[in-house]
Design a protein around this motif. Structure first.
Motif, PDB file in Angstrom:
ATOM      1  N   ARG A  19       0.808  -1.213   0.000  1.00  0.00           N
ATOM      2  CA  ARG A  19       0.000   0.000   0.000  1.00  0.00           C
ATOM      3  C   ARG A  19       0.850   1.278   0.000  1.00  0.00           C
ATOM      4  N   LEU A  20       2.169   1.133   0.039  1.00  0.00           N
ATOM      5  CA  LEU A  20       3.042   2.305  -0.030  1.00  0.00           C
ATOM      6  C   LEU A  20       2.924   2.959  -1.401  1.00  0.00           C
ATOM      7  N   PRO A  21       3.222   4.254  -1.485  1.00  0.00           N
ATOM      8  CA  PRO A  21       3.211   4.931  -2.788  1.00  0.00           C
ATOM      9  C   PRO A  21       4.222   4.268  -3.739  1.00  0.00           C
ATOM     10  N   ARG A  25       7.897   2.252  -3.077  1.00  0.00           N
ATOM     11  CA  ARG A  25       8.041   0.826  -3.384  1.00  0.00           C
ATOM     12  C   ARG A  25       9.195   0.597  -4.360  1.00  0.00           C
ATOM     13  N   LYS A  26       9.311   1.461  -5.366  1.00  0.00           N
ATOM     14  CA  LYS A  26      10.395   1.321  -6.348  1.00  0.00           C
ATOM     15  C   LYS A  26      11.761   1.459  -5.673  1.00  0.00           C
ATOM     16  N   ALA A  27      11.892   2.423  -4.777  1.00  0.00           N
ATOM     17  CA  ALA A  27      13.162   2.609  -4.059  1.00  0.00           C
ATOM     18  C   ALA A  27      13.484   1.384  -3.213  1.00  0.00           C
ATOM     19  N   MET A  28      12.462   0.842  -2.560  1.00  0.00           N
ATOM     20  CA  MET A  28      12.679  -0.358  -1.739  1.00  0.00           C
ATOM     21  C   MET A  28      13.095  -1.548  -2.599  1.00  0.00           C
ATOM     22  N   GLN A  34      19.706  -5.216  -4.342  1.00  0.00           N
ATOM     23  CA  GLN A  34      21.107  -5.130  -3.932  1.00  0.00           C
ATOM     24  C   GLN A  34      21.377  -6.064  -2.758  1.00  0.00           C
ATOM     25  N   LEU A  35      20.465  -6.058  -1.801  1.00  0.00           N
ATOM     26  CA  LEU A  35      20.598  -6.957  -0.646  1.00  0.00           C
ATOM     27  C   LEU A  35      20.655  -8.409  -1.100  1.00  0.00           C
ATOM     28  N   ARG A  36      19.800  -8.777  -2.039  1.00  0.00           N
ATOM     29  CA  ARG A  36      19.803 -10.145  -2.557  1.00  0.00           C
ATOM     30  C   ARG A  36      21.159 -10.494  -3.161  1.00  0.00           C
ATOM     31  N   LEU A  72       6.686  -6.191  -3.949  1.00  0.00           N
ATOM     32  CA  LEU A  72       6.600  -4.739  -4.100  1.00  0.00           C
ATOM     33  C   LEU A  72       6.434  -4.311  -5.552  1.00  0.00           C
ATOM     34  N   GLU A  73       6.776  -5.173  -6.479  1.00  0.00           N
ATOM     35  CA  GLU A  73       6.646  -4.844  -7.902  1.00  0.00           C
ATOM     36  C   GLU A  73       5.244  -5.101  -8.452  1.00  0.00           C
ATOM     37  N   GLN A  74       4.378  -5.662  -7.638  1.00  0.00           N
ATOM     38  CA  GLN A  74       3.019  -5.930  -8.095  1.00  0.00           C
ATOM     39  C   GLN A  74       2.327  -4.611  -8.426  1.00  0.00           C
ATOM     40  N   THR A  75       1.672  -4.557  -9.580  1.00  0.00           N
ATOM     41  CA  THR A  75       0.992  -3.329  -9.970  1.00  0.00           C
ATOM     42  C   THR A  75      -0.459  -3.315  -9.522  1.00  0.00           C
ATOM     43  N   ASP A  76      -1.100  -4.460  -9.480  1.00  0.00           N
ATOM     44  CA  ASP A  76      -2.480  -4.536  -9.009  1.00  0.00           C
ATOM     45  C   ASP A  76      -2.446  -5.020  -7.566  1.00  0.00           C
ATOM     46  N   ILE A  77      -2.416  -4.073  -6.643  1.00  0.00           N
ATOM     47  CA  ILE A  77      -2.226  -4.379  -5.229  1.00  0.00           C
ATOM     48  C   ILE A  77      -3.326  -5.287  -4.698  1.00  0.00           C
TER      49      ILE A  77
END
Length: 86
Positions: A19-21, A25-28, A34-36, A72-77
């Motif tokens: 539900r984040l903007p 979400r893109k920044a996360m 990178q963490l992966r 987080l990449e899901q477009t249809d939340i």
């Protein structure tokens, strides 16, 4: 019982991330990717040093980072949250 393709979406906190903007979400997603990559590198190094438990730990970190990034990449939340509900 709910069945999700991404098991992390069973958790309310993970669903709240969806539900984040979009810009947040893109920044996360970028940080989680990178963490992966970094966790995979750590896992390989631990495996070469015969440190099995640490290799498993870093593989788990990598897997969770990938699952979160994908969620987080899901477009249809709403569809992502409801997918697989019985």
């Amino acid at each position: 019982m709910m069945g999700y393709l991404n098991p992390l979406l069973r958790l309310p906190a993970a669903r709240n991330l969806l539900r984040l903007p979009p810009e947040q979400r893109k920044a996360m997603v970028l940080v989680l990717r990178q963490l992966r990559d970094q966790a995979n590198t750590e896992a390989e190094q631990a495996w070469r040093r015969r440190k099995g438990p640490m290799a498993a730990y870093w593989r788990a970190v990598s897997t969770y980072a990938r699952h979160l990034a994908h969620a987080l990449e899901q477009t249809d939340i709403d569809a992502a949250i409801a997918k697989g509900e019985e």
